[in-house]
Scaffold this active site. Sequence first.
Site, PDB file in Angstrom:
ATOM      1  CG  HIS A 244      -2.073   0.924   1.095  1.00 56.21           C
ATOM      2  ND1 HIS A 244      -2.027   2.247   1.461  1.00 56.21           N
ATOM      3  CD2 HIS A 244      -3.315   0.710   0.590  1.00 56.21           C
ATOM      4  CE1 HIS A 244      -3.191   2.809   1.192  1.00 56.21           C
ATOM      5  NE2 HIS A 244      -3.997   1.905   0.661  1.00 56.21           N
ATOM      6  CD  GLU A 303      -8.585  -3.920  -3.736  1.00 54.63           C
ATOM      7  OE1 GLU A 303      -9.690  -4.398  -3.436  1.00 54.63           O
ATOM      8  OE2 GLU A 303      -8.439  -3.000  -4.551  1.00 54.63           O
TER       9      GLU A 303
HETATM   10  N1  COA Z   1       3.960  -7.605  -4.567  1.00 55.48           N
HETATM   11  C1  COA Z   1       5.277  -7.635  -4.777  1.00 55.48           C
HETATM   12  N2  COA Z   1       6.084  -6.559  -4.668  1.00 55.48           N
HETATM   13  C2  COA Z   1       5.490  -5.407  -4.307  1.00 55.48           C
HETATM   14  C3  COA Z   1       4.124  -5.311  -4.064  1.00 55.48           C
HETATM   15  C4  COA Z   1       3.348  -6.479  -4.207  1.00 55.48           C
HETATM   16  N3  COA Z   1       2.041  -6.466  -3.999  1.00 55.48           N
HETATM   17  N4  COA Z   1       3.831  -4.043  -3.717  1.00 55.48           N
HETATM   18  C5  COA Z   1       4.964  -3.354  -3.769  1.00 55.48           C
HETATM   19  N5  COA Z   1       5.969  -4.168  -4.122  1.00 55.48           N
HETATM   20  C6  COA Z   1       7.358  -3.809  -4.283  1.00 55.48           C
HETATM   21  C7  COA Z   1       7.569  -3.099  -5.623  1.00 55.48           C
HETATM   22  O1  COA Z   1       7.869  -4.011  -6.642  1.00 55.48           O
HETATM   23  C8  COA Z   1       8.725  -2.196  -5.311  1.00 55.48           C
HETATM   24  O2  COA Z   1       9.912  -2.922  -5.349  1.00 55.48           O
HETATM   25  P1  COA Z   1      11.235  -2.275  -5.995  1.00 55.48           P
HETATM   26  O3  COA Z   1      11.506  -1.054  -5.162  1.00 55.48           O
HETATM   27  O4  COA Z   1      12.242  -3.369  -5.882  1.00 55.48           O
HETATM   28  O5  COA Z   1      10.846  -1.940  -7.404  1.00 55.48           O
HETATM   29  C9  COA Z   1       8.482  -1.823  -3.846  1.00 55.48           C
HETATM   30  O6  COA Z   1       7.702  -2.871  -3.289  1.00 55.48           O
HETATM   31  C10 COA Z   1       7.759  -0.522  -3.696  1.00 55.48           C
HETATM   32  O7  COA Z   1       6.710  -0.474  -4.593  1.00 55.48           O
HETATM   33  P2  COA Z   1       5.994   0.856  -5.004  1.00 55.48           P
HETATM   34  O8  COA Z   1       5.440   0.660  -6.360  1.00 55.48           O
HETATM   35  O9  COA Z   1       6.846   2.055  -4.726  1.00 55.48           O
HETATM   36  O10 COA Z   1       4.812   0.933  -4.021  1.00 55.48           O
HETATM   37  P3  COA Z   1       3.660   1.928  -4.172  1.00 55.48           P
HETATM   38  O11 COA Z   1       3.499   2.542  -2.851  1.00 55.48           O
HETATM   39  O12 COA Z   1       3.802   2.842  -5.310  1.00 55.48           O
HETATM   40  O13 COA Z   1       2.505   0.926  -4.584  1.00 55.48           O
HETATM   41  C11 COA Z   1       0.674  -0.465  -4.617  1.00 55.48           C
HETATM   42  C12 COA Z   1       1.444   0.575  -3.816  1.00 55.48           C
HETATM   43  C13 COA Z   1      -0.654  -0.744  -3.898  1.00 55.48           C
HETATM   44  C14 COA Z   1       0.377   0.049  -6.034  1.00 55.48           C
HETATM   45  C15 COA Z   1       1.514  -1.764  -4.705  1.00 55.48           C
HETATM   46  O14 COA Z   1       1.790  -2.228  -3.423  1.00 55.48           O
HETATM   47  C16 COA Z   1       0.841  -2.848  -5.544  1.00 55.48           C
HETATM   48  O15 COA Z   1       0.981  -2.857  -6.762  1.00 55.48           O
HETATM   49  N6  COA Z   1       0.126  -3.813  -4.875  1.00 55.48           N
HETATM   50  C17 COA Z   1      -0.587  -4.834  -5.593  1.00 55.48           C
HETATM   51  C18 COA Z   1      -1.910  -4.323  -6.116  1.00 55.48           C
HETATM   52  C19 COA Z   1      -2.921  -4.121  -5.026  1.00 55.48           C
HETATM   53  O16 COA Z   1      -3.112  -4.964  -4.162  1.00 55.48           O
HETATM   54  N7  COA Z   1      -3.607  -2.984  -5.102  1.00 55.48           N
HETATM   55  C20 COA Z   1      -4.644  -2.622  -4.156  1.00 55.48           C
HETATM   56  C21 COA Z   1      -4.225  -1.475  -3.325  1.00 55.48           C
HETATM   57  S1  COA Z   1      -5.361  -1.191  -2.001  1.00 55.48           S
END
Ligand code: COA
Length: 361
Positions: A244, A303
């Site tokens: 998140h 989710e």
């Molecule tokens: N699975 C695997 N790795 C994950 C992850 C997940 N669900 N969520 C984050 N990461 C990793 C990213 O790959 C990234 O790694 P890196 O730095 O080596 O590239 C790191 O953690 C940080 O990710 P980042 O994209 O900066 O996090 P964010 O704060 O922008 O993203 C979300 C938040 C929700 C978009 C992200 O966690 C995600 O894509 N989750 C899955 C989708 C989901 O469940 N969405 C519903 C949200 S309520």
Amino acid sequence: MSDGLEGVIAAETVLSEVDGQAGRLVIRGLSLDELAGNTTFEQAAHLLFDGFFEDLPQDLAPALGRARAEVFGEVSAMGDGLPALGPVEAMRALTARLPDGDDLATALRLLAAPAVFTTAVLRAKAGEQPVAPDPKLGHSADILRMLRGRSASSQEAAALDAYLVTVCDHGLNASTFAARVIASTRAGLTSAVLGGISALKGPLHGGAPGPVIEMLDAIGEPDNARVWIENALDHGERLMGFGHRIYRVRDPRADALKKAVRRMSEGSNVLPGRLAFAEAVEAAALAILKERKPDRSLDTNVEFYTALLLEALAFPPSAFTCVFAMGRVAGWLAHSREQLAGGRLIRPDSRYVGPEPRRAA
Ligand code: COA
């Protein structure tokens, strides 16, 4: 500049606070623990709307019931084409038929729209006639009735209420920000809600719970979890239902929904086993994410248990985002009204990093 606007405060709000360090969600001064499971969706929407509409009735349920019946008139416009679209696109297209406006009547129609249109679209996709709303029922009970064509149990209606209340508002998330930007232009509440639906649709926001079911089904049994998850991460995939932007600890909504699933599983033959399996997958995912990303605190988000709850209520995974919209629309509307009440046009700057124009020789 902040990539993804992370950490940027773009609005002041009295509606909700997301404390990502403490794992706490407060909605109008009440914690999610107090609200979820103890409040109907109508009461939660009233809480959010309070102070933003002069003519807000004390009890929103009859007015919302009438609004469901009113917007049902648009369902006849579904035609042959709309059921071929995905549920979000079809629900959004029907919502776009509603007139724009800023008043309570517009807001109530929009509050009703995702519920009435999604259930009608799902029935049309299954080759069934839409079921007209019953304005006398509570919103959640009527949604399940419109979906299935028969009454839901009070336990099921309570579980859907717990879900809709859990997701009704959540700070300045992407869809709420989109709605506020549109509201700030004075385009009207329908336009703002359409923007909210469109932003919610993406898998990084509200589109994740469907893929959670795909993941659970692909894993199949607890013993496969580790290998499946390792393989997915090796291929650069993200695990849906984890991570998140704001929460650095467990998303409090995950526990509120798990509680609702557990309550619903009493008296069910299937649900306890499904819940135990999901818990095993969750435990494996958390352990692996910790091993692989020790510096990044990745925990369960809303989710994961949304998927289990909506599956148990017989919503198809393709429509989970639509059910999210049924709840979050309350937040979009309240934020839009708050933006109208005090906010200026939202218009940030960008930094140009492209080529300079060539000088004339
Ligand atoms: N699975 C695997 N790795 C994950 C992850 C997940 N669900 N969520 C984050 N990461 C990793 C990213 O790959 C990234 O790694 P890196 O730095 O080596 O590239 C790191 O953690 C940080 O990710 P980042 O994209 O900066 O996090 P964010 O704060 O922008 O993203 C979300 C938040 C929700 C978009 C992200 O966690 C995600 O894509 N989750 C899955 C989708 C989901 O469940 N969405 C519903 C949200 S309520």
